[in-house]
Design an enzyme around this catalytic site. Structure first.
Site, PDB file in Angstrom:
ATOM      1  NE  ARG A 105      -2.622  -0.562   3.666  1.00 45.97           N
ATOM      2  CZ  ARG A 105      -3.423  -0.202   4.653  1.00 45.97           C
ATOM      3  NH1 ARG A 105      -4.662   0.129   4.394  1.00 45.97           N
ATOM      4  NH2 ARG A 105      -3.013  -0.176   5.890  1.00 45.97           N
ATOM      5  CB  THR A 109      -2.297   7.183  -2.749  1.00 39.38           C
ATOM      6  OG1 THR A 109      -1.515   6.002  -2.972  1.00 39.38           O
ATOM      7  CG2 THR A 109      -1.534   8.399  -3.249  1.00 39.38           C
ATOM      8  CG  ASP A 201       0.624  -4.429  10.099  1.00 40.62           C
ATOM      9  OD1 ASP A 201       0.788  -3.418   9.395  1.00 40.62           O
ATOM     10  OD2 ASP A 201       0.901  -5.590   9.702  1.00 40.62           O
ATOM     11  CG  ASP A 204       4.052  -5.165  11.745  1.00 42.28           C
ATOM     12  OD1 ASP A 204       4.909  -5.566  10.943  1.00 42.28           O
ATOM     13  OD2 ASP A 204       3.772  -3.962  11.905  1.00 42.28           O
TER      14      ASP A 204
HETATM   15  N1  URA Z   1      -3.982  -4.225   7.268  1.00 45.29           N
HETATM   16  C1  URA Z   1      -3.770  -4.699   8.513  1.00 45.29           C
HETATM   17  O1  URA Z   1      -2.878  -5.504   8.737  1.00 45.29           O
HETATM   18  N2  URA Z   1      -4.580  -4.273   9.507  1.00 45.29           N
HETATM   19  C2  URA Z   1      -5.590  -3.398   9.305  1.00 45.29           C
HETATM   20  O2  URA Z   1      -6.291  -3.065  10.245  1.00 45.29           O
HETATM   21  C3  URA Z   1      -5.779  -2.910   7.998  1.00 45.29           C
HETATM   22  C4  URA Z   1      -4.971  -3.344   6.997  1.00 45.29           C
END
Ligand code: URA
Length: 210
Positions: A105, A109, A201, A204
């Protein structure tokens, strides 16, 4: 008719999802739970998969019986978090092929940019199942399915663990023909594109990179 959004609300999935969301859940537990949820979701996602009719011999006689057309299935995790769901899916359908799509990502943007693609041959005969734990803005899922459609698979399904209403709306307007399977639809996105309440995330938490 637009394809549906399937909410996979089996108690086992919901129980494990609660454990997964907790901030104190360790990387080891997170990975194990995601794998277990992946296997449970695979049951629902493959519910209407095409079957082969084969002749077998039992110890007593010959009969015709059914097998999943497993070699025709292709699981396509979106790198990197999608691989966290993959192991559970492969536990349930070990004969499936695996393709990978790498998207990141753009932090400003939030648009998805492709950096890797490797798919098995014969895609036009395959049923594709795209895996990504988080359907947040929906940009990665939209881009992945757009790219996959260029290979003309027999069918495409989109599987996520959590979906934001914004992501579902974006995905459905881009790909009304592709069914979404999710374990929960959360409240909203925050200003950074994270799902609330969410689980943080996913990449992570799977790989312990924070
Ligand atoms: N990607 C993630 O890992 N967590 C989110 O909350 C949104 C996108």
């Amino acid at each position: 008719m637009p394809a549906s959004v399937h909410l996979l609300d089996h108690p086992l999935i919901q129980h494990k999802l609660t454990l997964l969301r907790r901030k104190e859940t360790s990387t080891t537990s997170f990975r194990r739970l995601l794998k277990e949820i992946g296997a449970l979701m695979a049951y629902e996602v493959t519910r209407d998969m095409p079957m082969l009719d084969v002749e077998i011999e039992t110890p007593l006689e010959t009969m015709r019986s059914k097998l999943i057309d497993g070699k025709k299935l292709v699981f396509v995790p979106i790198l990197r978090a999608g691989t966290g769901l993959l192991d559970g899916f492969l536990d349930v359908v070990p004969g499936a092929r695996v393709g990978h799509i790498g998207l990141y990502r753009d932090p400003k943007t939030l648009v998805a940019i492709e950096y890797y693609l490797k798919l098995p041959g014969g895609m036009s005969e395959r049923d594709a199942v795209v895996l990504d734990p988080m359907l947040a803005t929906g940009h990665s899922a939209v881009a992945a399915v757009e790219r996959l459609k260029e290979t003309r698979p027999r069918s495409i399904r989109m599987v996520c663990l959590l979906a934001a209403p914004e992501g579902i709306a974006t995905f459905r307007s881009a790909h009304p023909d592709v069914a979404i399977y999710t374990a929960a639809i959360d409240r909203q996105l925050d200003s950074h594109g994270y799902i609330l309440p969410g689980l943080g995330d996913a990449g992570d938490r799977i790989f312990g990179t924070k």
